[in-house]
Design a protein around this motif. Structure first.
Motif, PDB file in Angstrom:
ATOM      1  N   ARG A 271      47.689  51.082 -14.558  1.00  0.00           N
ATOM      2  CA  ARG A 271      47.649  49.704 -14.522  1.00  0.00           C
ATOM      3  C   ARG A 271      46.486  49.266 -15.547  1.00  0.00           C
ATOM      4  O   ARG A 271      46.652  48.430 -16.348  1.00  0.00           O
ATOM      5  CB  ARG A 271      47.158  49.339 -13.160  1.00  0.00           C
ATOM      6  CG  ARG A 271      48.075  49.331 -11.929  1.00  0.00           C
ATOM      7  CD  ARG A 271      47.424  48.964 -10.743  1.00  0.00           C
ATOM      8  NE  ARG A 271      48.695  49.295  -9.853  1.00  0.00           N
ATOM      9  CZ  ARG A 271      49.345  48.144  -9.683  1.00  0.00           C
ATOM     10  NH1 ARG A 271      49.687  47.276 -10.196  1.00  0.00           N
ATOM     11  NH2 ARG A 271      50.322  48.602  -8.590  1.00  0.00           N
ATOM     12  N   ARG A 272      45.414  50.259 -15.742  1.00  0.00           N
ATOM     13  CA  ARG A 272      44.440  49.868 -16.903  1.00  0.00           C
ATOM     14  C   ARG A 272      45.138  49.887 -18.133  1.00  0.00           C
ATOM     15  O   ARG A 272      44.740  49.157 -19.144  1.00  0.00           O
ATOM     16  CB  ARG A 272      43.292  50.708 -16.741  1.00  0.00           C
ATOM     17  CG  ARG A 272      42.457  50.770 -15.472  1.00  0.00           C
ATOM     18  CD  ARG A 272      41.071  51.363 -15.586  1.00  0.00           C
ATOM     19  NE  ARG A 272      40.647  51.388 -14.242  1.00  0.00           N
ATOM     20  CZ  ARG A 272      40.017  52.399 -13.722  1.00  0.00           C
ATOM     21  NH1 ARG A 272      40.177  53.658 -14.247  1.00  0.00           N
ATOM     22  NH2 ARG A 272      39.245  52.223 -12.547  1.00  0.00           N
ATOM     23  N   ILE A 273      45.905  51.017 -18.230  1.00  0.00           N
ATOM     24  CA  ILE A 273      46.648  51.009 -19.653  1.00  0.00           C
ATOM     25  C   ILE A 273      47.592  49.973 -19.914  1.00  0.00           C
ATOM     26  O   ILE A 273      47.501  49.361 -20.856  1.00  0.00           O
ATOM     27  CB  ILE A 273      47.481  52.452 -19.614  1.00  0.00           C
ATOM     28  CG1 ILE A 273      46.492  53.615 -19.519  1.00  0.00           C
ATOM     29  CG2 ILE A 273      48.462  52.606 -20.879  1.00  0.00           C
ATOM     30  CD1 ILE A 273      47.174  54.935 -19.565  1.00  0.00           C
ATOM     31  N   LEU A 274      48.047  49.426 -18.860  1.00  0.00           N
ATOM     32  CA  LEU A 274      49.240  48.349 -19.159  1.00  0.00           C
ATOM     33  C   LEU A 274      48.293  47.020 -19.586  1.00  0.00           C
ATOM     34  O   LEU A 274      48.750  46.484 -20.270  1.00  0.00           O
ATOM     35  CB  LEU A 274      49.941  48.090 -17.816  1.00  0.00           C
ATOM     36  CG  LEU A 274      51.097  49.017 -17.743  1.00  0.00           C
ATOM     37  CD1 LEU A 274      51.794  48.885 -16.145  1.00  0.00           C
ATOM     38  CD2 LEU A 274      52.280  48.566 -18.664  1.00  0.00           C
ATOM     39  N   ALA A 275      47.071  46.752 -18.762  1.00  0.00           N
ATOM     40  CA  ALA A 275      46.265  45.467 -19.228  1.00  0.00           C
ATOM     41  C   ALA A 275      45.870  45.698 -20.411  1.00  0.00           C
ATOM     42  O   ALA A 275      45.908  44.889 -21.059  1.00  0.00           O
ATOM     43  CB  ALA A 275      45.230  45.743 -18.057  1.00  0.00           C
ATOM     44  N   ARG A 276      45.392  46.932 -20.839  1.00  0.00           N
ATOM     45  CA  ARG A 276      44.609  47.064 -22.295  1.00  0.00           C
ATOM     46  C   ARG A 276      45.566  46.976 -23.386  1.00  0.00           C
ATOM     47  O   ARG A 276      45.273  46.469 -24.440  1.00  0.00           O
ATOM     48  CB  ARG A 276      44.036  48.493 -22.256  1.00  0.00           C
ATOM     49  CG  ARG A 276      43.126  48.624 -23.433  1.00  0.00           C
ATOM     50  CD  ARG A 276      42.478  50.099 -23.304  1.00  0.00           C
ATOM     51  NE  ARG A 276      43.151  51.348 -23.215  1.00  0.00           N
ATOM     52  CZ  ARG A 276      42.979  52.105 -22.145  1.00  0.00           C
ATOM     53  NH1 ARG A 276      42.185  51.654 -21.189  1.00  0.00           N
ATOM     54  NH2 ARG A 276      43.684  53.127 -22.011  1.00  0.00           N
ATOM     55  N   THR A 277      46.807  47.714 -23.377  1.00  0.00           N
ATOM     56  CA  THR A 277      47.834  47.697 -24.295  1.00  0.00           C
ATOM     57  C   THR A 277      48.517  46.109 -24.515  1.00  0.00           C
ATOM     58  O   THR A 277      49.188  45.861 -25.442  1.00  0.00           O
ATOM     59  CB  THR A 277      48.821  48.632 -24.098  1.00  0.00           C
ATOM     60  OG1 THR A 277      49.427  48.658 -23.043  1.00  0.00           O
ATOM     61  CG2 THR A 277      48.077  49.874 -24.192  1.00  0.00           C
ATOM     62  N   GLY A 278      48.131  45.262 -23.652  1.00  0.00           N
ATOM     63  CA  GLY A 278      48.903  44.103 -23.274  1.00  0.00           C
ATOM     64  C   GLY A 278      50.644  44.008 -23.275  1.00  0.00           C
ATOM     65  O   GLY A 278      51.077  43.148 -24.166  1.00  0.00           O
ATOM     66  N   CYS A 279      51.251  44.937 -22.946  1.00  0.00           N
ATOM     67  CA  CYS A 279      52.642  45.177 -22.923  1.00  0.00           C
ATOM     68  C   CYS A 279      53.157  43.995 -22.001  1.00  0.00           C
ATOM     69  O   CYS A 279      54.442  44.026 -22.119  1.00  0.00           O
ATOM     70  CB  CYS A 279      52.992  46.503 -22.571  1.00  0.00           C
ATOM     71  SG  CYS A 279      52.422  47.699 -23.678  1.00  0.00           S
TER      72      CYS A 279
END
Length: 90
Positions: free
Chosen positions: A6-14
């Motif tokens: 979830r953090r990765i998804l939020a950070r990458t703005g995908c």
């Protein structure tokens, strides 16, 4: 592991929506994930988790949901890494 995804998804703005609004099985493509976003997501997942997703595993279904990604990572990561991820809230 899902928290880290979830953090990765939020950070990458995908995504077009806030990741906090998504359940583990919600469709990431319906949430705005594009093919380019899936590539960025894959690269970041590989970096953060220290794995390489095998070419034969890369598919639309892999990036369909947070749960699908977590399931694949569960197969790729050694047991000790999975246990550490659980303890550290990844």
């Amino acid at each position: 592991m899902k928290t880290t995804l979830r953090r990765i998804l939020a950070r990458t703005g995908c995504l077009d929506v806030s990741v906090e609004t998504l359940g583990d099985g919600d469709d990431l493509y319906e949430a705005g994930l594009s093919s380019m976003g899936a590539v960025r997501l894959m690269l970041e997942v590989e970096e953060v988790f220290g794995v390489q997703i095998p070419a034969q595993a890369i598919s639309r279904e892999l990036f369909q949901s947070i749960g699908a990604l977590a399931d694949e990572l569960g197969r790729l990561l050694p047991k000790t890494s999975r246990e550490q991820a659980a303890v550290h809230g990844r």
